[in-house]
Design a protein around this motif. Structure first.
Motif, PDB file in Angstrom:
ATOM      1  N   PHE A   1       0.821  -1.210   0.000  1.00 46.86           N
ATOM      2  CA  PHE A   1       0.000   0.000   0.000  1.00 46.86           C
ATOM      3  C   PHE A   1       0.857   1.263   0.000  1.00 46.86           C
ATOM      4  N   ALA A   2       2.118   1.134   0.456  1.00 46.28           N
ATOM      5  CA  ALA A   2       2.991   2.300   0.528  1.00 46.28           C
ATOM      6  C   ALA A   2       3.301   2.864  -0.846  1.00 46.28           C
ATOM      7  N   HIS A   3       3.242   2.028  -1.874  1.00 41.37           N
ATOM      8  CA  HIS A   3       3.657   2.481  -3.194  1.00 41.37           C
ATOM      9  C   HIS A   3       2.568   2.339  -4.255  1.00 41.37           C
ATOM     10  N   SER A   4       1.399   1.863  -3.865  1.00 44.57           N
ATOM     11  CA  SER A   4       0.294   1.728  -4.816  1.00 44.57           C
ATOM     12  C   SER A   4      -1.020   1.977  -4.087  1.00 44.57           C
ATOM     13  N   ALA A   5      -2.009   2.442  -4.821  1.00 43.58           N
ATOM     14  CA  ALA A   5      -3.332   2.635  -4.235  1.00 43.58           C
ATOM     15  C   ALA A   5      -3.902   1.286  -3.807  1.00 43.58           C
ATOM     16  N   PRO A   6      -4.633   1.248  -2.694  1.00 40.93           N
ATOM     17  CA  PRO A   6      -5.169  -0.026  -2.205  1.00 40.93           C
ATOM     18  C   PRO A   6      -5.988  -0.791  -3.243  1.00 40.93           C
ATOM     19  N   GLU A   7      -6.736  -0.062  -4.082  1.00 38.84           N
ATOM     20  CA  GLU A   7      -7.557  -0.769  -5.068  1.00 38.84           C
ATOM     21  C   GLU A   7      -6.721  -1.472  -6.133  1.00 38.84           C
ATOM     22  N   ASP A   8      -5.438  -1.112  -6.220  1.00 38.10           N
ATOM     23  CA  ASP A   8      -4.558  -1.756  -7.201  1.00 38.10           C
ATOM     24  C   ASP A   8      -3.835  -2.967  -6.627  1.00 38.10           C
ATOM     25  N   ILE A   9      -4.055  -3.241  -5.350  1.00 36.45           N
ATOM     26  CA  ILE A   9      -3.404  -4.368  -4.683  1.00 36.45           C
ATOM     27  C   ILE A   9      -4.422  -5.473  -4.448  1.00 36.45           C
ATOM     28  N   SER A  10      -4.072  -6.694  -4.808  1.00 33.46           N
ATOM     29  CA  SER A  10      -4.957  -7.837  -4.598  1.00 33.46           C
ATOM     30  C   SER A  10      -4.468  -8.662  -3.411  1.00 33.46           C
ATOM     31  N   LEU A  11      -5.333  -9.548  -2.928  1.00 34.59           N
ATOM     32  CA  LEU A  11      -4.912 -10.442  -1.857  1.00 34.59           C
ATOM     33  C   LEU A  11      -3.822 -11.400  -2.336  1.00 34.59           C
ATOM     34  N   ASP A  12      -3.831 -11.706  -3.626  1.00 35.29           N
ATOM     35  CA  ASP A  12      -2.752 -12.523  -4.176  1.00 35.29           C
ATOM     36  C   ASP A  12      -1.417 -11.794  -4.056  1.00 35.29           C
ATOM     37  N   ASP A  13      -1.441 -10.479  -4.259  1.00 41.12           N
ATOM     38  CA  ASP A  13      -0.219  -9.688  -4.117  1.00 41.12           C
ATOM     39  C   ASP A  13       0.288  -9.743  -2.674  1.00 41.12           C
ATOM     40  N   VAL A  14      -0.651  -9.602  -1.727  1.00 44.24           N
ATOM     41  CA  VAL A  14      -0.276  -9.642  -0.318  1.00 44.24           C
ATOM     42  C   VAL A  14       0.263 -11.011   0.052  1.00 44.24           C
ATOM     43  N   ALA A  15      -0.395 -12.048  -0.421  1.00 44.59           N
ATOM     44  CA  ALA A  15       0.057 -13.409  -0.126  1.00 44.59           C
ATOM     45  C   ALA A  15       1.459 -13.641  -0.682  1.00 44.59           C
ATOM     46  N   ALA A  16       1.702 -13.169  -1.898  1.00 43.42           N
ATOM     47  CA  ALA A  16       3.021 -13.351  -2.501  1.00 43.42           C
ATOM     48  C   ALA A  16       4.082 -12.581  -1.720  1.00 43.42           C
ATOM     49  N   ALA A  17       3.750 -11.359  -1.300  1.00 43.79           N
ATOM     50  CA  ALA A  17       4.715 -10.556  -0.555  1.00 43.79           C
ATOM     51  C   ALA A  17       5.049 -11.195   0.789  1.00 43.79           C
TER      52      ALA A  17
END
Length: 258
Positions: free
Chosen positions: A47-63
Motif C-alpha cells: 500500500f505504501a507504493h500503490s493505491a489499495p484498489e490496485d493491490i490484490s490479496l494474491d499480491d499480499v500473499a506473494a509478498a
C-alpha cells in the motif's frame, strides 16, 4: 496430538499439507499475533507504493510468502479488513511522531516531530495519499475515523507541548489548521518530486507554526500567554530567532502602518 489445525500448514482446498514450494521453503511456525503482524507488514509495504484498489490479496500473499487462503484465514473480511488493519498500524506509527520529549525549546520539539513524520511520508512515498488521505475506493467511515484520529492525536500532542490542558477554540483551531497544513505540504512535496530538500520543508513548517501562533496571539489572550512562554525558551540562534531576524527587515518597510 495432531497439529493439522495450524492454519499455516494446511491447504484449504485439499485438507492436506501445503505443497507450494515457495511457501514451504519460507515456512516458519508463527503465533496468531506474529502471523497477523506479518500480513499487515506485507500489506503496508504494498500500500505504501500503490493505491489499495490496485493491490490484490494474491499480491499480499506473494509478498508475505503464504497462500491466499491463509490471508483469508486471518482476514475473513478480505482486502477491506486487511486495509483497515494496515491503516490502523500506520496510524499508530504516525500518532507517535509528535510524542517527542517535552524538553528544550518548542521549535526543537516541532522539528524532531516533523523529522519523524516526514520520514514516514518519504518511506511510504506515492502510497501516502491513498493510505492516509482518503480518495480510495476502499475508503469507509471507519477508515475516515482512523485518519481523523491521527489528526486529533497530533493536535493533542502539540497542545501538550504548549502546556495547555484546556485550549480555547482559537488556539485549538490554530493547532489543527497547522496539522492540516503539514499534511497538505507533505502531499505537495511528494507531487513536486520531494523538493525542496526535506530539511528545508521541515524548517519551513516550523516557521509556519511560529507565524500562526504569533498571528493568533493578536486576537486571543490565551494564545498570547502561550506564545510569550514559548518564545521565552527559544535561543537567539534557534529557529524562532532566525525567523525574527529574517522577518524584521520585511515588516520594517511597513512602518507607516504603525
Amino acid at each position: 496430538m495432531s497439529n493439522s489445525r495450524a492454519p499455516q500448514e494446511l491447504n484449504p482446498r485439499s485438507g492436506g499439507t501445503r505443497r507450494d514450494p515457495v511457501a514451504r521453503g519460507s515456512y516458519r511456525r508463527l503465533s496468531v499475533e506474529e502471523r497477523r503482524a506479518q500480513l499487515i507488514t506485507a500489506a503496508l509495504g504494498l500500500f505504501a507504493h500503490s493505491a489499495p484498489e490496485d493491490i490484490s490479496l494474491d499480491d499480499v500473499a506473494a509478498a508475505a510468502e503464504v497462500s491466499r487462503p491463509l490471508v483469508y484465514r486471518y482476514f475473513p473480511g478480505g482486502k477491506q479488513q486487511l486495509y483497515e488493519a494496515a491503516l490502523r498500524s500506520a496510524a499508530d506509527e504516525l500518532e507517535l511522531c509528535f510524542a517527542v520529549p517535552r524538553t528544550g525549546p518548542l521549535t526543537h520539539r516541532l522539528a524532531a516531530a516533523l523529522d519523524r513524520y516526514l520520514a514516514f511520508v518519504d518511506e511510504h512515498d506515492a502510497g501516502f495519499s491513498a493510505l492516509l488521505q482518503g480518495g480510495s475506493v476502499v475508503e469507509t467511515s471507519r477508515t475516515g475515523a482512523i485518519v481523523d484520529e491521527v489528526r486529533r492525536a497530533a493536535a493533542d500532542q502539540i497542545l501538550t507541548h504548549l502546556q495547555v490542558p484546556e485550549p480555547g477554540p482559537r488556539l485549538r483551531m490554530m493547532v489543527r489548521t497547522w496539522i492540516t497544513a503539514v499534511e497538505a505540504a507533505s502531499l505537495i512535496w511528494l507531487d513536486e518530486g520531494k523538493r525542496p530538500p526535506v530539511d528545508e520543508l521541515r524548517d519551513w513548517l516550523v516557521d509556519h507554526f511560529v507565524a500562526m501562533l504569533t498571528a493568533t496571539s493578536a486576537s486571543d489572550e490565551q494564545t498570547a500567554r502561550v506564545t510569550r512562554a514559548a518564545l521565552a525558551m527559544e535561543l537567539p540562534d534557534g529557529a524562532a530567532g532566525r525567523l525574527a531576524r529574517a522577518v524584521l527587515p520585511v515588516v520594517s518597510d511597513a512602518a507607516h502602518l504603525l
